[in-house]
Scaffold this motif. Structure first.
Motif, PDB file in Angstrom:
ATOM      1  N   GLN A 150       2.266 -10.450  14.155  1.00  0.00           N
ATOM      2  CA  GLN A 150       3.586  -9.952  13.788  1.00  0.00           C
ATOM      3  C   GLN A 150       3.865 -10.006  12.293  1.00  0.00           C
ATOM      4  OE1 GLN A 150       5.850  -8.510  16.236  1.00  0.00           O
ATOM      5  NE2 GLN A 150       3.763  -8.480  17.062  1.00  0.00           N
ATOM      6  N   ASP A 151       2.931 -10.505  11.496  1.00  0.00           N
ATOM      7  CA  ASP A 151       3.040 -10.387  10.050  1.00  0.00           C
ATOM      8  C   ASP A 151       3.141  -8.903   9.687  1.00  0.00           C
ATOM      9  OD1 ASP A 151       1.001  -9.725   7.579  1.00  0.00           O
ATOM     10  OD2 ASP A 151       2.362 -11.384   7.132  1.00  0.00           O
ATOM     11  N   VAL A 152       3.979  -8.568   8.710  1.00  0.00           N
ATOM     12  CA  VAL A 152       4.286  -7.164   8.416  1.00  0.00           C
ATOM     13  C   VAL A 152       3.033  -6.341   8.159  1.00  0.00           C
ATOM     14  CG1 VAL A 152       5.437  -5.614   6.801  1.00  0.00           C
ATOM     15  CG2 VAL A 152       6.592  -7.702   7.544  1.00  0.00           C
ATOM     16  N   GLU A 153       2.141  -6.832   7.314  1.00  0.00           N
ATOM     17  CA  GLU A 153       0.938  -6.066   6.976  1.00  0.00           C
ATOM     18  C   GLU A 153      -0.005  -5.956   8.167  1.00  0.00           C
ATOM     19  OE1 GLU A 153      -0.928  -7.502   3.479  1.00  0.00           O
ATOM     20  OE2 GLU A 153       0.797  -7.097   2.185  1.00  0.00           O
ATOM     21  N   GLU A 154      -0.199  -7.057   8.873  1.00  0.00           N
ATOM     22  CA  GLU A 154      -1.086  -7.033  10.037  1.00  0.00           C
ATOM     23  C   GLU A 154      -0.521  -6.144  11.140  1.00  0.00           C
ATOM     24  OE1 GLU A 154      -4.220  -8.724  10.900  1.00  0.00           O
ATOM     25  OE2 GLU A 154      -4.197  -8.398   8.741  1.00  0.00           O
ATOM     26  N   LYS A 155       0.769  -6.214  11.339  1.00  0.00           N
ATOM     27  CA  LYS A 155       1.419  -5.384  12.353  1.00  0.00           C
ATOM     28  C   LYS A 155       1.195  -3.904  12.058  1.00  0.00           C
ATOM     29  CE  LYS A 155       5.904  -4.851  14.673  1.00  0.00           C
ATOM     30  NZ  LYS A 155       7.283  -5.382  14.785  1.00  0.00           N
ATOM     31  N   ALA A 156       1.392  -3.511  10.803  1.00  0.00           N
ATOM     32  CA  ALA A 156       1.190  -2.108  10.416  1.00  0.00           C
ATOM     33  C   ALA A 156      -0.257  -1.680  10.626  1.00  0.00           C
ATOM     34  CB  ALA A 156       1.606  -1.913   8.966  1.00  0.00           C
ATOM     35  N   LYS A 157      -1.190  -2.567  10.305  1.00  0.00           N
ATOM     36  CA  LYS A 157      -2.606  -2.238  10.459  1.00  0.00           C
ATOM     37  C   LYS A 157      -2.968  -1.978  11.918  1.00  0.00           C
ATOM     38  CE  LYS A 157      -5.388  -5.302   8.789  1.00  0.00           C
ATOM     39  NZ  LYS A 157      -6.302  -6.469   8.662  1.00  0.00           N
ATOM     40  N   TRP A 158      -2.509  -2.876  12.808  1.00  0.00           N
ATOM     41  CA  TRP A 158      -2.868  -2.729  14.209  1.00  0.00           C
ATOM     42  C   TRP A 158      -2.162  -1.553  14.871  1.00  0.00           C
ATOM     43  CZ3 TRP A 158      -7.110  -4.481  16.055  1.00  0.00           C
ATOM     44  CH2 TRP A 158      -7.694  -5.604  15.479  1.00  0.00           C
ATOM     45  N   LEU A 159      -0.941  -1.285  14.469  1.00  0.00           N
ATOM     46  CA  LEU A 159      -0.254  -0.112  15.007  1.00  0.00           C
ATOM     47  C   LEU A 159      -0.928   1.175  14.551  1.00  0.00           C
ATOM     48  CD1 LEU A 159       3.487  -1.189  14.744  1.00  0.00           C
ATOM     49  CD2 LEU A 159       2.174  -0.787  16.838  1.00  0.00           C
ATOM     50  N   ALA A 160      -1.433   1.202  13.338  1.00  0.00           N
ATOM     51  CA  ALA A 160      -2.160   2.377  12.863  1.00  0.00           C
ATOM     52  C   ALA A 160      -3.426   2.586  13.689  1.00  0.00           C
ATOM     53  CB  ALA A 160      -2.504   2.220  11.386  1.00  0.00           C
ATOM     54  N   ARG A 161      -4.074   1.526  14.061  1.00  0.00           N
ATOM     55  CA  ARG A 161      -5.279   1.629  14.901  1.00  0.00           C
ATOM     56  C   ARG A 161      -4.918   2.128  16.301  1.00  0.00           C
ATOM     57  NH1 ARG A 161      -7.735  -4.142  12.691  1.00  0.00           N
ATOM     58  NH2 ARG A 161      -8.837  -3.268  10.880  1.00  0.00           N
ATOM     59  N   TYR A 162      -3.808   1.621  16.819  1.00  0.00           N
ATOM     60  CA  TYR A 162      -3.317   2.124  18.114  1.00  0.00           C
ATOM     61  C   TYR A 162      -3.090   3.628  18.044  1.00  0.00           C
ATOM     62  CZ  TYR A 162       0.327   3.246  21.563  1.00  0.00           C
ATOM     63  OH  TYR A 162       1.065   3.844  22.555  1.00  0.00           O
TER      64      TYR A 162
END
Length: 224
Positions: A150-162
């Motif tokens: 749920q860290d902002v950068e990690e969240k964005a990265k994983w959502l982009a992969r999704y």
């Protein structure tokens, strides 16, 4: 839990998960196998978030002696489940509502696939406790849903992969972008560590991760 009541969304639901959830059919098969490790051929299984009927059909086609209790808050999605199951629907008792609408069992096992990410943390905690309450001692519970850092950068990265997976599977780019915006802004997603903690707080033991697929995680746990 969000009701899927839009007729168009319900009509196209069956096509969605396989294009948005990596290893969707494998997830269903692994879930069935994890249940079958511990339960008998005549088991009674609670399926929370049963609308659409996809996992119910996968379980019923392979395990001819299992009976099911299917719970979902959307009457439209329960109708789709009945159509998806066809004659197999005779082995399912359907209940419209949340976990509170489910009988107390006790059940031999339970599943909750692609559902808990719709629930806020407190309601998720309560739901897990109510599932636990309805199981026999030692019964397996298999759960899988969006769960990622749920860290902002990690969240964005994983959502982009999704989103990239969805696009590669045939989802229009604009639709995938809307999906990650909705997940980011409206779904009360938790980290894997938080999800595991909630399972233990609800009384489950031997919590084990068995499925990791971009933004999705799945665990098997047992009523202690």
């Amino acid at each position: 839990m969000l009701p899927f009541s839009d007729p168009e969304a319900v009509a196209h639901y069956v096509d969605g998960p396989v294009r948005q959830v990596p290893g969707f059919y494998g997830l269903q098969q692994m879930t069935r196998l994890l249940l079958a490790e511990r339960i008998q051929d005549d088991a009674h299984v609670l399926v929370l978030g049963a609308g659409g009927g996809l996992e119910l059909k996968a379980f019923a086609e392979t395990e001819a002696g299992w009976r099911f209790c299917g719970v979902d808050p959307s009457v439209e999605m329960l109708g789709l489940a009945k159509r998806t199951l066809g004659p197999l629907a005779s082995r399912v008792d359907f209940y419209e509502g949340t976990i509170d609408s489910a009988p107390f069992g006790p059940f031999d096992g339970a599943t909750c696939l692609l559902t808990l990410h719709f629930l806020a943390e407190n309601e998720r905690r309560r739901t897990l406790s109510e599932v636990h309450r309805r199981l026999k001692l030692g019964a397996p519970f298999v759960v899988a849903h969006h769960s990622f850092p749920q860290d902002v950068e990690e969240k964005a990265k994983w959502l982009a992969r999704y989103a990239a997976f969805a696009v590669a599977s045939g989802v229009p780019i604009a639709n995938a972008e809307r999906a990650i915006a909705a997940i980011s802004e409206r779904l009360p997603t938790l980290s894997p560590e938080q999800d595991e903690a909630l399972l233990r707080e609800a009384g489950f033991a031997d919590v084990a991760l068995f499925y990791t697929a971009f933004t999705f995680r799945g665990w098997v746990a047992y009523k202690a």
